[in-house]
Design a protein around this motif. Structure first.
Motif, PDB file in Angstrom:
ATOM      1  N   ILE A 153       0.293   5.581  10.161  1.00 52.13           N
ATOM      2  CA  ILE A 153       0.961   6.857   9.921  1.00 52.13           C
ATOM      3  C   ILE A 153       0.431   7.496   8.646  1.00 52.13           C
ATOM      4  O   ILE A 153       0.240   8.700   8.558  1.00 52.13           O
ATOM      5  CB  ILE A 153       2.490   6.664   9.823  1.00 52.13           C
ATOM      6  CG1 ILE A 153       3.015   5.971  11.089  1.00 52.13           C
ATOM      7  CG2 ILE A 153       3.188   7.996   9.607  1.00 52.13           C
ATOM      8  CD1 ILE A 153       2.735   6.712  12.375  1.00 52.13           C
ATOM      9  N   GLU A 154       0.189   6.674   7.656  1.00 61.24           N
ATOM     10  CA  GLU A 154      -0.342   7.152   6.378  1.00 61.24           C
ATOM     11  C   GLU A 154      -1.181   6.054   5.756  1.00 61.24           C
ATOM     12  O   GLU A 154      -0.821   4.875   5.812  1.00 61.24           O
ATOM     13  CB  GLU A 154       0.796   7.529   5.424  1.00 61.24           C
ATOM     14  CG  GLU A 154       0.329   8.007   4.053  1.00 61.24           C
ATOM     15  CD  GLU A 154       1.477   8.263   3.096  1.00 61.24           C
ATOM     16  OE1 GLU A 154       1.217   8.634   1.945  1.00 61.24           O
ATOM     17  OE2 GLU A 154       2.644   8.093   3.502  1.00 61.24           O
ATOM     18  N   LEU A 155      -2.311   6.445   5.185  1.00 57.99           N
ATOM     19  CA  LEU A 155      -3.173   5.474   4.523  1.00 57.99           C
ATOM     20  C   LEU A 155      -3.857   6.149   3.347  1.00 57.99           C
ATOM     21  O   LEU A 155      -4.532   7.158   3.493  1.00 57.99           O
ATOM     22  CB  LEU A 155      -4.223   4.930   5.495  1.00 57.99           C
ATOM     23  CG  LEU A 155      -5.184   3.868   4.942  1.00 57.99           C
ATOM     24  CD1 LEU A 155      -4.413   2.633   4.491  1.00 57.99           C
ATOM     25  CD2 LEU A 155      -6.226   3.492   5.980  1.00 57.99           C
ATOM     26  N   ASP A 156      -3.653   5.612   2.167  1.00 59.01           N
ATOM     27  CA  ASP A 156      -4.252   6.139   0.951  1.00 59.01           C
ATOM     28  C   ASP A 156      -4.770   4.952   0.148  1.00 59.01           C
ATOM     29  O   ASP A 156      -4.085   4.414  -0.714  1.00 59.01           O
ATOM     30  CB  ASP A 156      -3.233   6.948   0.145  1.00 59.01           C
ATOM     31  CG  ASP A 156      -3.843   7.571  -1.106  1.00 59.01           C
ATOM     32  OD1 ASP A 156      -5.070   7.418  -1.309  1.00 59.01           O
ATOM     33  OD2 ASP A 156      -3.103   8.199  -1.880  1.00 59.01           O
ATOM     34  N   VAL A 159      -1.517   2.608  -0.669  1.00 60.72           N
ATOM     35  CA  VAL A 159      -0.318   2.971   0.086  1.00 60.72           C
ATOM     36  C   VAL A 159      -0.639   3.015   1.571  1.00 60.72           C
ATOM     37  O   VAL A 159      -1.645   3.590   1.989  1.00 60.72           O
ATOM     38  CB  VAL A 159       0.219   4.342  -0.381  1.00 60.72           C
ATOM     39  CG1 VAL A 159       1.386   4.782   0.495  1.00 60.72           C
ATOM     40  CG2 VAL A 159       0.638   4.266  -1.839  1.00 60.72           C
ATOM     41  N   ALA A 160       0.243   2.412   2.386  1.00 61.14           N
ATOM     42  CA  ALA A 160       0.052   2.426   3.830  1.00 61.14           C
ATOM     43  C   ALA A 160       1.402   2.398   4.529  1.00 61.14           C
ATOM     44  O   ALA A 160       2.291   1.652   4.134  1.00 61.14           O
ATOM     45  CB  ALA A 160      -0.780   1.220   4.265  1.00 61.14           C
ATOM     46  N   ASN A 161       1.535   3.250   5.532  1.00 56.44           N
ATOM     47  CA  ASN A 161       2.706   3.254   6.401  1.00 56.44           C
ATOM     48  C   ASN A 161       2.240   2.994   7.824  1.00 56.44           C
ATOM     49  O   ASN A 161       1.400   3.738   8.346  1.00 56.44           O
ATOM     50  CB  ASN A 161       3.448   4.595   6.337  1.00 56.44           C
ATOM     51  CG  ASN A 161       4.045   4.860   4.961  1.00 56.44           C
ATOM     52  OD1 ASN A 161       4.151   3.961   4.137  1.00 56.44           O
ATOM     53  ND2 ASN A 161       4.428   6.101   4.718  1.00 56.44           N
ATOM     54  N   LEU A 162       2.786   1.967   8.451  1.00 52.50           N
ATOM     55  CA  LEU A 162       2.347   1.564   9.785  1.00 52.50           C
ATOM     56  C   LEU A 162       3.541   1.398  10.713  1.00 52.50           C
ATOM     57  O   LEU A 162       4.609   0.964  10.286  1.00 52.50           O
ATOM     58  CB  LEU A 162       1.578   0.245   9.727  1.00 52.50           C
ATOM     59  CG  LEU A 162       0.437   0.112   8.704  1.00 52.50           C
ATOM     60  CD1 LEU A 162      -0.083  -1.314   8.690  1.00 52.50           C
ATOM     61  CD2 LEU A 162      -0.679   1.087   9.028  1.00 52.50           C
ATOM     62  N   PHE A 222       5.670  -0.719   5.301  1.00 46.58           N
ATOM     63  CA  PHE A 222       5.363   0.194   4.209  1.00 46.58           C
ATOM     64  C   PHE A 222       4.788  -0.659   3.080  1.00 46.58           C
ATOM     65  O   PHE A 222       5.409  -1.643   2.678  1.00 46.58           O
ATOM     66  CB  PHE A 222       6.616   0.929   3.736  1.00 46.58           C
ATOM     67  CG  PHE A 222       7.337   1.630   4.854  1.00 46.58           C
ATOM     68  CD1 PHE A 222       6.998   2.919   5.217  1.00 46.58           C
ATOM     69  CD2 PHE A 222       8.346   0.978   5.555  1.00 46.58           C
ATOM     70  CE1 PHE A 222       7.660   3.560   6.253  1.00 46.58           C
ATOM     71  CE2 PHE A 222       9.013   1.611   6.593  1.00 46.58           C
ATOM     72  CZ  PHE A 222       8.663   2.904   6.948  1.00 46.58           C
ATOM     73  N   ALA A 223       3.611  -0.279   2.596  1.00 50.00           N
ATOM     74  CA  ALA A 223       2.944  -1.090   1.578  1.00 50.00           C
ATOM     75  C   ALA A 223       2.457  -0.221   0.443  1.00 50.00           C
ATOM     76  O   ALA A 223       2.077   0.948   0.649  1.00 50.00           O
ATOM     77  CB  ALA A 223       1.771  -1.846   2.201  1.00 50.00           C
ATOM     78  N   ASP A 227      13.767  10.510   5.930  1.00 53.53           N
ATOM     79  CA  ASP A 227      12.681   9.932   5.154  1.00 53.53           C
ATOM     80  C   ASP A 227      12.597   8.431   5.382  1.00 53.53           C
ATOM     81  O   ASP A 227      13.599   7.735   5.547  1.00 53.53           O
ATOM     82  CB  ASP A 227      12.892  10.196   3.653  1.00 53.53           C
ATOM     83  CG  ASP A 227      12.810  11.682   3.327  1.00 53.53           C
ATOM     84  OD1 ASP A 227      12.167  12.416   4.101  1.00 53.53           O
ATOM     85  OD2 ASP A 227      13.412  12.098   2.323  1.00 53.53           O
ATOM     86  N   LEU A 228      11.361   7.937   5.387  1.00 61.44           N
ATOM     87  CA  LEU A 228      11.126   6.516   5.551  1.00 61.44           C
ATOM     88  C   LEU A 228      10.399   6.006   4.319  1.00 61.44           C
ATOM     89  O   LEU A 228       9.606   6.713   3.722  1.00 61.44           O
ATOM     90  CB  LEU A 228      10.290   6.266   6.809  1.00 61.44           C
ATOM     91  CG  LEU A 228      10.959   6.659   8.128  1.00 61.44           C
ATOM     92  CD1 LEU A 228       9.987   6.445   9.281  1.00 61.44           C
ATOM     93  CD2 LEU A 228      12.211   5.827   8.346  1.00 61.44           C
TER      94      LEU A 228
END
Length: 200
Positions: free
Chosen positions: A39-42, A48-51, A64-65, A81-82
């Motif tokens: 979902i998000e990767l930076d 930061v990572a949302n999977l 969430f990492a 919000d997550l």
């Protein structure tokens, strides 16, 4: 008059007994590259990572990492919000590749109500050493999207950690009120690393 008690007894005998609930375990693998959608990767912003990952029979697992720490949510998350709440250890940590789901089986119905997941937490005294902890979490259902950590059981040096974690899950997870009830924390020869919950 004696016929009525006899008829009542026969009627009870003919009524099918209600299916007794049983609790069983199922296991799923957790491979971020194979089982998850990003979902998000930076990678430059502190990793930061949302999977969103495959869980048990349609129940997702959210990861969430950030800053070499993780928080996980099992089941159906609430809208908004997550993550719903950040729950993790203070020290650097990561989760293992397999999840145990505790499932209530009643007839043909199977509802996963808890997970048991192994964490690897860096020791404050020795960063090269890892402490293994079994985290027991409440699985969020479609009708009540509440999930959180119910209990923590230190697995390092504890041969009965899995048995203890299942007992914590079976006796506490379903009625646990997230953000209200106190987590069950069980250590042993190895102290439990600091764990915290941060509301969104």
């Amino acid at each position: 008059m004696r016929l009525l008690p006899l008829l009542a007894t026969l009627a009870l005998a003919a009524t099918p007994a209600a299916a007794a609930e049983s609790i069983l375990s199922a296991y799923t693998d957790l491979d971020a590259e194979r089982d998850c959608t990003v979902i998000e990767l930076d990678e430059e912003g502190g990793g930061v990572a949302n999977l969103v990952c495959n869980g048990y029979k349609g129940y997702p697992v959210l990861i969430f990492a950030g800053d070499l720490r993780e928080t996980l949510f099992y089941g159906y998350p609430p809208e908004g919000d997550l993550p719903p709440a950040w729950e993790s250890f203070g020290a650097f940590n990561s989760t293992g590749p397999k999840i145990e789901w505790r499932i209530a089986k009643n007839g043909d119905d199977e509802i996963p109500f808890a997970t048991i997941h192994r964490w690897f937490v860096s020791s404050v005294d020795d960063p090269e050493k890892q402490i293994e902890v079994l985290a027991v979490a409440k699985v969020a259902q479609v009708s009540a999207r509440e999930g959180c950590t119910v209990g923590l059981v230190v697995a390092s040096g504890n041969a009965k950690a899995n048995e203890t974690a299942r007992k914590v899950a079976d006796e506490n997870a379903r009625d646990f009120a997230c953000g209200v009830d106190q987590r069950i924390e069980i250590s042993g020869k190895v102290p439990l690393p600091d764990f915290y919950r941060q509301e969104p």
